[in-house]
Structures are given as C-alpha cells and as structure tokens.
Design a protein around this motif. Structure first.
Motif, mmCIF file in Angstrom:
data_model
loop_
_atom_site.group_PDB
_atom_site.id
_atom_site.type_symbol
_atom_site.label_atom_id
_atom_site.label_comp_id
_atom_site.label_asym_id
_atom_site.label_seq_id
_atom_site.Cartn_x
_atom_site.Cartn_y
_atom_site.Cartn_z
ATOM 1 N N VAL A 29 0.857 -1.183 0.000
ATOM 2 C CA VAL A 29 0.000 0.000 0.000
ATOM 3 C C VAL A 29 0.896 1.236 0.000
ATOM 4 C CG1 VAL A 29 -1.655 1.312 1.387
ATOM 5 C CG2 VAL A 29 -1.886 -1.167 1.206
ATOM 6 N N THR A 30 0.603 2.172 -0.871
ATOM 7 C CA THR A 30 1.358 3.424 -0.946
ATOM 8 C C THR A 30 0.681 4.481 -0.083
ATOM 9 O OG1 THR A 30 2.038 2.914 -3.197
ATOM 10 C CG2 THR A 30 2.228 5.208 -2.521
ATOM 11 N N ILE A 31 1.486 5.217 0.674
ATOM 12 C CA ILE A 31 0.993 6.334 1.477
ATOM 13 C C ILE A 31 1.532 7.611 0.836
ATOM 14 C CG2 ILE A 31 0.926 7.415 3.756
ATOM 15 C CD1 ILE A 31 -0.432 4.628 3.609
ATOM 16 N N THR A 32 0.613 8.515 0.515
ATOM 17 C CA THR A 32 1.011 9.769 -0.130
ATOM 18 C C THR A 32 0.909 10.926 0.860
ATOM 19 O OG1 THR A 32 -1.223 10.255 -0.905
ATOM 20 C CG2 THR A 32 0.183 8.969 -2.372
ATOM 21 N N LYS A 36 2.167 13.216 -3.268
ATOM 22 C CA LYS A 36 3.395 12.539 -3.695
ATOM 23 C C LYS A 36 3.562 11.257 -2.887
ATOM 24 C CE LYS A 36 5.929 16.671 -4.999
ATOM 25 N NZ LYS A 36 7.110 17.476 -4.762
ATOM 26 N N PRO A 37 3.931 10.151 -3.538
ATOM 27 C CA PRO A 37 4.186 8.911 -2.800
ATOM 28 C C PRO A 37 5.329 9.123 -1.809
ATOM 29 C CG PRO A 37 4.239 8.538 -5.174
ATOM 30 C CD PRO A 37 4.156 10.011 -4.962
ATOM 31 N N ARG A 38 5.111 8.736 -0.559
ATOM 32 C CA ARG A 38 6.136 8.925 0.464
ATOM 33 C C ARG A 38 6.541 7.638 1.165
ATOM 34 N NH1 ARG A 38 8.350 13.708 -0.685
ATOM 35 N NH2 ARG A 38 6.793 15.332 -0.760
ATOM 36 N N LEU A 39 5.607 6.710 1.320
ATOM 37 C CA LEU A 39 5.874 5.472 2.049
ATOM 38 C C LEU A 39 5.199 4.304 1.357
ATOM 39 C CD1 LEU A 39 4.860 6.760 5.590
ATOM 40 C CD2 LEU A 39 7.197 6.411 4.813
ATOM 41 N N VAL A 40 5.699 3.105 1.635
ATOM 42 C CA VAL A 40 5.028 1.886 1.206
ATOM 43 C C VAL A 40 4.922 0.982 2.426
ATOM 44 C CG1 VAL A 40 5.150 -0.175 -0.240
ATOM 45 C CG2 VAL A 40 5.884 2.037 -1.152
ATOM 46 N N LEU A 41 3.711 0.503 2.676
ATOM 47 C CA LEU A 41 3.487 -0.482 3.735
ATOM 48 C C LEU A 41 3.373 -1.838 3.076
ATOM 49 C CD1 LEU A 41 0.709 1.257 5.870
ATOM 50 C CD2 LEU A 41 3.174 1.217 6.298
ATOM 51 N N LEU A 42 4.126 -2.824 3.575
ATOM 52 C CA LEU A 42 4.025 -4.159 3.023
ATOM 53 C C LEU A 42 4.227 -5.174 4.122
ATOM 54 C CD1 LEU A 42 7.205 -5.178 1.101
ATOM 55 C CD2 LEU A 42 7.021 -2.963 2.141
ATOM 56 N N ASN A 43 3.739 -6.385 3.879
ATOM 57 C CA ASN A 43 3.854 -7.414 4.911
ATOM 58 C C ASN A 43 5.310 -7.846 5.057
ATOM 59 O OD1 ASN A 43 4.439 -9.718 3.173
ATOM 60 N ND2 ASN A 43 2.287 -9.596 2.540
ATOM 61 N N ILE A 44 5.601 -8.450 6.178
ATOM 62 C CA ILE A 44 6.990 -8.795 6.521
ATOM 63 C C ILE A 44 7.579 -9.819 5.550
ATOM 64 C CG2 ILE A 44 6.394 -10.592 8.199
ATOM 65 C CD1 ILE A 44 9.225 -7.982 8.549
ATOM 66 N N GLU A 45 6.750 -10.733 5.040
ATOM 67 C CA GLU A 45 7.256 -11.731 4.090
ATOM 68 C C GLU A 45 7.740 -11.057 2.806
ATOM 69 O OE1 GLU A 45 4.174 -12.072 5.530
ATOM 70 O OE2 GLU A 45 4.580 -13.723 6.928
ATOM 71 N N ASP A 46 6.968 -10.094 2.292
ATOM 72 C CA ASP A 46 7.394 -9.372 1.095
ATOM 73 C C ASP A 46 8.663 -8.569 1.368
ATOM 74 O OD1 ASP A 46 5.309 -10.384 -0.385
ATOM 75 O OD2 ASP A 46 4.082 -8.567 -0.242
ATOM 76 N N TYR A 47 8.722 -7.936 2.536
ATOM 77 C CA TYR A 47 9.904 -7.157 2.906
ATOM 78 C C TYR A 47 11.140 -8.059 2.960
ATOM 79 C CZ TYR A 47 13.263 -4.671 5.776
ATOM 80 O OH TYR A 47 14.419 -4.117 6.251
ATOM 81 N N GLU A 48 11.016 -9.189 3.627
ATOM 82 C CA GLU A 48 12.171 -10.093 3.754
ATOM 83 C C GLU A 48 12.597 -10.637 2.389
ATOM 84 O OE1 GLU A 48 10.686 -12.789 6.721
ATOM 85 O OE2 GLU A 48 11.453 -11.528 8.357
ATOM 86 N N ARG A 49 11.628 -10.920 1.503
ATOM 87 C CA ARG A 49 11.966 -11.383 0.154
ATOM 88 C C ARG A 49 12.734 -10.304 -0.609
ATOM 89 N NH1 ARG A 49 9.442 -10.166 -4.164
ATOM 90 N NH2 ARG A 49 7.525 -9.601 -3.089
ATOM 91 N N LEU A 50 12.280 -9.062 -0.495
ATOM 92 C CA LEU A 50 12.983 -7.962 -1.161
ATOM 93 C C LEU A 50 14.398 -7.793 -0.616
ATOM 94 C CD1 LEU A 50 10.137 -5.303 -1.385
ATOM 95 C CD2 LEU A 50 11.245 -6.487 -3.292
#
Length: 88
Positions: A29-32, A36-50
């Motif tokens: 999810v993008t937080i503007t 302007k896009p400023r943050l991205v919220l994502l689950n921990i599994e996606d974060y760890e994969r990245l």
C-alpha cells in the motif's frame, strides 16, 4: 471500505489505520503526502523477500581497494588497453 488503487493519504492513515494495515497484509500500500508517494506499507514476508533479493554491492573508490584487488583491476585495464591497440 477498500481503496482500489492501494494508495492512501497520510490523513487516511490517521483515520483508518486498521483498514489500511489489513490491506497492506494482502498487498503493498502506498501512502502519499501532498499528492506525492512517500511510504510503502508491506507485509513482513514481502519485505524479507525484497531484502534477500537486494544487491548488497557497494560503490567505492580506487583509494579504498585492497592492494590485491587494485592489482587485478590494473591488470584488467592493461589487458584491455593492449587488446584495443592491437585492434587498430
């Protein structure tokens, strides 16, 4: 109520944090802020994969190279220069 674009303002985050977090558990999810896009919220599994897929190389300078790596670099440059001269 789900936002179809997966993008919310910081004000939305203040008012609807539970809904937005629930959505972020399903997909990023993008937080503007100020449109302007400023943050991205994502689950921990996606974060760890990245993080696992990220390139851990770093940029440095010749001054920071070890003597062994500098000699290897110098040899590669000399070999390239020699091959370039012989192709002329």
């Amino acid at each position: 109520m789900t936002n179809k674009t997966g993008s919310y303002t910081t004000s939305d985050l203040s008012r609807r944090s539970g809904d937005i977090i629930a959505e972020a558990l399903r997909h990023p999810v993008t937080i503007t802020q100020r449109n302007k896009p400023r943050l991205v919220l994502l689950n921990i599994e996606d974060y760890e994969r990245l993080m696992r897929q990220s390139d851990m190389r770093y940029a440095g300078t010749i001054e920071n190279l070890s003597d062994e790596l500098f000699a290897e670099f110098e040899g590669a440059v000399d070999a390239y220069a020699d091959s370039d001269e012989s192709n002329r």
